[in-house]
Design a protein around this motif. Structure first.
Motif, PDB file in Angstrom:
ATOM      1  N   ASP A 187      -3.329 -32.812  -9.509  1.00 14.55           N
ATOM      2  CA  ASP A 187      -2.657 -33.379  -8.341  1.00 14.55           C
ATOM      3  C   ASP A 187      -1.145 -33.189  -8.415  1.00 14.55           C
ATOM      4  OD1 ASP A 187      -5.062 -34.177  -7.304  1.00 14.55           O
ATOM      5  OD2 ASP A 187      -4.882 -36.263  -7.960  1.00 14.55           O
ATOM      6  N   ARG A 188      -0.581 -33.399  -9.597  1.00 18.63           N
ATOM      7  CA  ARG A 188       0.883 -33.356  -9.727  1.00 18.63           C
ATOM      8  C   ARG A 188       1.423 -31.928  -9.814  1.00 18.63           C
ATOM      9  NH1 ARG A 188       3.399 -38.152 -10.738  1.00 18.63           N
ATOM     10  NH2 ARG A 188       5.204 -37.032 -11.600  1.00 18.63           N
ATOM     11  N   LEU A 189       0.676 -31.044 -10.487  1.00 16.49           N
ATOM     12  CA  LEU A 189       1.185 -29.688 -10.716  1.00 16.49           C
ATOM     13  C   LEU A 189       0.471 -28.628  -9.895  1.00 16.49           C
ATOM     14  CD1 LEU A 189       1.629 -29.765 -14.613  1.00 16.49           C
ATOM     15  CD2 LEU A 189       3.266 -30.419 -12.832  1.00 16.49           C
ATOM     16  N   GLY A 190      -0.675 -28.976  -9.321  1.00 14.57           N
ATOM     17  CA  GLY A 190      -1.428 -27.988  -8.564  1.00 14.57           C
ATOM     18  C   GLY A 190      -2.107 -26.952  -9.442  1.00 14.57           C
ATOM     19  N   ILE A 191      -2.391 -27.303 -10.710  1.00 15.08           N
ATOM     20  CA  ILE A 191      -3.007 -26.368 -11.647  1.00 15.08           C
ATOM     21  C   ILE A 191      -4.357 -26.931 -12.080  1.00 15.08           C
ATOM     22  CG2 ILE A 191      -2.749 -25.069 -13.798  1.00 15.08           C
ATOM     23  CD1 ILE A 191       0.254 -25.764 -13.705  1.00 15.08           C
ATOM     24  N   PRO A 192      -5.444 -26.167 -11.983  1.00 14.34           N
ATOM     25  CA  PRO A 192      -6.729 -26.646 -12.505  1.00 14.34           C
ATOM     26  C   PRO A 192      -6.626 -26.960 -13.992  1.00 14.34           C
ATOM     27  CG  PRO A 192      -7.042 -24.705 -11.138  1.00 14.34           C
ATOM     28  CD  PRO A 192      -5.567 -24.844 -11.347  1.00 14.34           C
ATOM     29  N   CYS A 193      -7.260 -28.044 -14.408  1.00 17.83           N
ATOM     30  CA  CYS A 193      -7.134 -28.511 -15.794  1.00 17.83           C
ATOM     31  C   CYS A 193      -8.490 -28.926 -16.323  1.00 17.83           C
ATOM     32  CB  CYS A 193      -6.159 -29.691 -15.834  1.00 17.83           C
ATOM     33  SG  CYS A 193      -6.020 -30.498 -17.450  1.00 17.83           S
ATOM     34  N   ARG A 194      -8.735 -28.629 -17.620  1.00 14.77           N
ATOM     35  CA  ARG A 194      -9.965 -29.057 -18.281  1.00 14.77           C
ATOM     36  C   ARG A 194      -9.601 -29.726 -19.602  1.00 14.77           C
ATOM     37  NH1 ARG A 194     -15.129 -25.477 -16.812  1.00 14.77           N
ATOM     38  NH2 ARG A 194     -14.431 -24.638 -14.828  1.00 14.77           N
ATOM     39  N   VAL A 195     -10.334 -30.791 -19.911  1.00 16.25           N
ATOM     40  CA  VAL A 195     -10.132 -31.504 -21.166  1.00 16.25           C
ATOM     41  C   VAL A 195     -11.361 -31.288 -22.037  1.00 16.25           C
ATOM     42  CG1 VAL A 195     -11.048 -33.660 -20.211  1.00 16.25           C
ATOM     43  CG2 VAL A 195      -9.547 -33.751 -22.194  1.00 16.25           C
ATOM     44  N   ALA A 196     -11.153 -31.189 -23.349  1.00 18.40           N
ATOM     45  CA  ALA A 196     -12.260 -30.907 -24.261  1.00 18.40           C
ATOM     46  C   ALA A 196     -11.965 -31.508 -25.628  1.00 18.40           C
ATOM     47  CB  ALA A 196     -12.485 -29.401 -24.390  1.00 18.40           C
ATOM     48  N   ASN A 197     -13.008 -31.637 -26.422  1.00 24.15           N
ATOM     49  CA  ASN A 197     -12.872 -32.114 -27.796  1.00 24.15           C
ATOM     50  C   ASN A 197     -12.176 -31.063 -28.657  1.00 24.15           C
ATOM     51  OD1 ASN A 197     -14.460 -31.895 -30.653  1.00 24.15           O
ATOM     52  ND2 ASN A 197     -13.954 -34.007 -30.159  1.00 24.15           N
ATOM     53  N   ASP A 198     -11.310 -31.494 -29.569  1.00 24.95           N
ATOM     54  CA  ASP A 198     -10.520 -30.547 -30.356  1.00 24.95           C
ATOM     55  C   ASP A 198     -11.363 -29.722 -31.326  1.00 24.95           C
ATOM     56  OD1 ASP A 198     -11.052 -32.693 -32.032  1.00 24.95           O
ATOM     57  OD2 ASP A 198      -8.960 -33.085 -32.578  1.00 24.95           O
ATOM     58  N   ALA A 199     -12.427 -30.310 -31.892  1.00 17.81           N
ATOM     59  CA  ALA A 199     -13.280 -29.531 -32.801  1.00 17.81           C
ATOM     60  C   ALA A 199     -14.009 -28.424 -32.049  1.00 17.81           C
ATOM     61  CB  ALA A 199     -14.282 -30.445 -33.504  1.00 17.81           C
ATOM     62  N   ASN A 200     -14.402 -28.689 -30.800  1.00 18.50           N
ATOM     63  CA  ASN A 200     -15.015 -27.639 -29.990  1.00 18.50           C
ATOM     64  C   ASN A 200     -14.043 -26.490 -29.757  1.00 18.50           C
ATOM     65  OD1 ASN A 200     -17.506 -28.887 -29.703  1.00 18.50           O
ATOM     66  ND2 ASN A 200     -16.986 -29.875 -27.776  1.00 18.50           N
ATOM     67  N   MET A 201     -12.764 -26.815 -29.662  1.00 19.22           N
ATOM     68  CA  MET A 201     -11.768 -25.766 -29.441  1.00 19.22           C
ATOM     69  C   MET A 201     -11.578 -24.908 -30.700  1.00 19.22           C
ATOM     70  SD  MET A 201     -10.995 -25.922 -26.304  1.00 19.22           S
ATOM     71  CE  MET A 201     -12.760 -26.267 -26.213  1.00 19.22           C
ATOM     72  N   ILE A 202     -11.771 -25.493 -31.877  1.00 16.33           N
ATOM     73  CA  ILE A 202     -11.747 -24.684 -33.097  1.00 16.33           C
ATOM     74  C   ILE A 202     -12.882 -23.670 -33.047  1.00 16.33           C
ATOM     75  CG2 ILE A 202     -11.983 -24.698 -35.606  1.00 16.33           C
ATOM     76  CD1 ILE A 202     -10.794 -27.507 -35.613  1.00 16.33           C
TER      77      ILE A 202
END
Length: 419
Positions: A187-202
């Motif tokens: 809403d603030r930046l107009g950029i799609p965003c996704r949140v995820a668990n940090d271990a999954n990102m490893i």
């Protein structure tokens, strides 16, 4: 109409195949793309030419690249790679009392970084998304890049993240729960965003680094300020229906055991994380609530030094950690039989102290026939796979959700952000 739909699907799939090969292996000649994608030379030529025309790929300068076979030795070869300006993504790592941000180009190269210390635990849940948006804005200002040029934001967080709702359900970094993140940034930046668990990102980062090595079935365990797990099944990170799968650290090790940061007792993390090691070594009661603050690096170095000197309390702490980790991994092996278990994070620095007890627990916890073919490896602690994996995942979303569909000019205002 069905024939047109089918042909569009095949075209998108073939574009993705080629882009995935370049993401995995880096710049390569068209002749090498066929080996990695299975596409015909004619298809490779057609697809790569269109992607170059779209501004997604580019040809590198001709170079003498050693080739296989005597007829190609020293032959000038044109390399194809992503155009670094085709997209920009932002990765954000949220941990206890700290934020780390990185801006990356279309090849995944980091262009700018920003680190911010903030007291996350007492942060206002309603204002945290705005804080992240302000930090991203500051990072982009530092890089002199307009917000409209950023295609995706990826956020990696400790604890349970609901990627569908875009919220941090629970994290040791926060007192509050169900903190909205993705919607606020969008809403603030107009950029799609996704949140995820940090271990999954490893796990995502490992696949991006070496699909041949990590592209089967593997369990990736983070050890440090907490304990987390990323599961790779048939070459894909398993996030579960909401993104909250594989909470290994909060699997029970001993009923009514030591208090964990999650509020429950006896979790694997309550034996293996940095705060639990210090609690065991100091002789504090197992029911003592863990500190909500980040543990200083110097404190962990001092504990390791004490253990290497043979101090009983320090040695006992690492023995308990190795046993809890080993029995937990034994359950994973019995259920999943992964070909590889990867240990990552700052906690692996003390692996020499932990490993004997880990191996002993594995031997007691699962039959030899199941564990004998499981390779256990340690990722160097200097490798920041959380940021890398967050960047890789964001770029793969751009590839699938934008670049696979065709020329930029036909995708409307969404692509004005990355053109």
């Amino acid at each position: 109409m069905r024939e047109k739909a089918d042909s569009d699907l095949v075209r998108r799939q073939n574009r993705l195949l080629l882009m995935e090969a370049l993401r995995q292996h880096g710049a390569m000649a068209r002749v090498d793309m066929g080996r990695h994608t299975g596409l015909s030379p004619a298809s490779i030529t057609s697809i790569s030419s269109q992607l170059i025309s779209d501004g997604i790929l580019e040809e590198a300068s001709a170079a003498h690249v050693p080739a296989e076979g005597p007829l190609r030795r020293g032959r000038p070869t044109t390399q194809i790679d992503f155009n670094p300006k085709c997209a920009h993504v932002v990765a954000v790592k949220v941990s206890i009392d700290g934020l780390e941000l990185a801006l990356a180009d279309g090849r995944g190269a980091i262009l700018a970084r920003r680190t911010s210390r903030t007291t996350t635990y007492d942060a206002d849940p309603a204002a945290f998304g705005k804080l992240l948006a302000d930090e991203i804005t500051a990072l982009l200002a530092k890089a002199r890049l307009p917000t409209r040029r950023v295609a995706r934001v990826g956020i990696a967080v400790q604890g349970v993240a609901d990627s569908q709702a875009g919220t941090v359900v629970w994290s040791p970094a926060f007192r509050g729960r169900n903190i909205s993140v993705s919607a606020v940034i969008a809403d603030r930046l107009g950029i799609p965003c996704r949140v995820a668990n940090d271990a999954n990102m490893i796990a995502e980062g490992l696949i991006g680094s070496d699909r041949a090595r990590y592209g089967g079935t593997a369990a990736v365990v983070f050890m440090g300020y907490g304990v987390g797990m990323g599961l790779i099944i048939n070459g894909q990170v398993y996030h579960g229906p909401t993104g909250a799968a594989a909470e290994f650290g909060h699997m029970n090790h001993v009923p009514d055991g030591p208090l964990c940061r999650c509020g429950r007792r006896g979790c694997v993390e309550a034996y293996v994380a940095d705060y639990s090691l210090l609690r065991w070594a100091s002789g504090e009661a197992a029911t003592q609530p863990p500190s909500s603050n980040a543990i200083p690096h110097a404190d962990m170095l001092a504990l390791e030094t004490a253990a290497h000197r043979g101090e009983p309390a320090a040695l006992s702490a690492y023995a308990k950690a190795g046993e809890a980790l080993g029995f937990g991994l034994a359950r994973i092996i019995a259920i999943l039989t992964p070909s590889r278990i990867v240990l990552a994070g700052p906690g692996t620095r003390a692996m020499a102290l932990i490993r004997p007890y880990l191996d002993r627990a594995l031997e007691a916890g699962v039959v030899d026939e199941l564990r004998r073919n499981v390779e256990i490896e340690v990722v160097p602690i200097a490798t920041d796979m959380i940021i890398k994996g967050t960047i890789d995942r964001a770029l793969r979303h751009v590839d699938r959700e934008i670049f696979a569909y065709g020329p930029l000019a036909k995708r409307g205002r969404e692509l004005e952000n990355i053109a």
